[in-house]
Enzyme design. Structure first.
Site, short mmCIF file in Angstrom:
data_model
loop_
_atom_site.label_atom_id
_atom_site.label_comp_id
_atom_site.label_asym_id
_atom_site.label_seq_id
_atom_site.Cartn_x
_atom_site.Cartn_y
_atom_site.Cartn_z
N LYS A 1 -16.20 -5.46 -3.65
CA LYS A 1 -16.38 -5.85 -2.26
C LYS A 1 -17.85 -5.82 -1.90
O LYS A 1 -18.50 -4.77 -1.99
CB LYS A 1 -15.59 -4.90 -1.35
CG LYS A 1 -14.09 -5.01 -1.57
CD LYS A 1 -13.33 -4.06 -0.68
CE LYS A 1 -11.83 -4.21 -0.92
NZ LYS A 1 -11.06 -3.18 -0.22
N LYS B 1 0.85 -1.19 0.00
CA LYS B 1 0.00 0.00 0.00
C LYS B 1 0.88 1.24 0.00
O LYS B 1 1.81 1.35 0.79
CB LYS B 1 -0.93 0.00 1.20
CG LYS B 1 -1.99 -1.09 1.09
CD LYS B 1 -3.10 -0.88 2.07
CE LYS B 1 -4.15 -1.94 1.89
NZ LYS B 1 -5.31 -1.43 1.18
#
Length: 171
Positions: free
Chosen positions: A157, A54
């Site tokens: 998601k 990330k």
């Protein structure tokens, strides 16, 4: 609702969503989320064939890029490198940062910007594969991204798409 339907049918939720013709899945390869080159080497030692880092949280975005470069150097060219920016970069900054990432040969850059238009620019101007996550939470947002040819991968998601059925429909 799906759990109750599955109980009534004597089938798992996965089987309900997959339908009758779907072949069973034996294994799903996953990446390891890493923060440093040491983490990445440990993930590879454990058998991961891809790692994800990330970026975008550092006040100095070049520091994040240096960290990504160190991870790529540690794992070598045969292990997949995925980069997730969580939409932290904007406009020309997204292009400059992703241009720097290009020699690292990432499998994809996930959500380099919250702007779908910026993501399309990264994909078209730099030729980098783009994954969208925060940018595709509804069928309409996915269709918009597809219309702009802004993605190679959609990370859908269920908790953001409104549940399993809407997420399945998007997929």
């Amino acid at each position: 609702a799906l759990d109750l339907a599955g109980q009534r049918a004597g089938r798992s939720i996965a089987a309900l969503l997959a339908g009758d013709s779907a072949a069973p899945v034996e294994a799903v390869p996953v990446h390891a989320l890493v923060n440093t080159a040491v983490d990445a080497l440990e993930a590879v030692r454990r058998g991961h064939r891809a790692v994800k880092v990330k970026l975008g949280a550092s006040a100095i975005w070049q520091d994040d890029l240096t960290r990504a470069g160190a991870i790529r150097a540690a794992i070598g060219p045969d292990i997949g490198l995925r980069v997730d920016v969580n939409g932290a970069w904007r406009g020309d900054q997204a292009l400059r940062a992703c241009e720097w990432l290009r020699p690292l040969a990432p499998e994809f850059v996930e959500q380099p910007s919250l702007s779908i238009e910026d993501c399309a620019r990264v994909r078209h101007e730099l030729g980098l594969p783009v994954a969208l996550d925060e940018g595709v939470t509804t069928l309409a947002s996915l269709e918009h991204a597809l219309a702009l040819d802004a993605l190679d991968v959609a990370v859908i998601k269920p908790m953001f798409a409104g549940g399993l059925r809407p997420a399945w429909h998007m997929a």
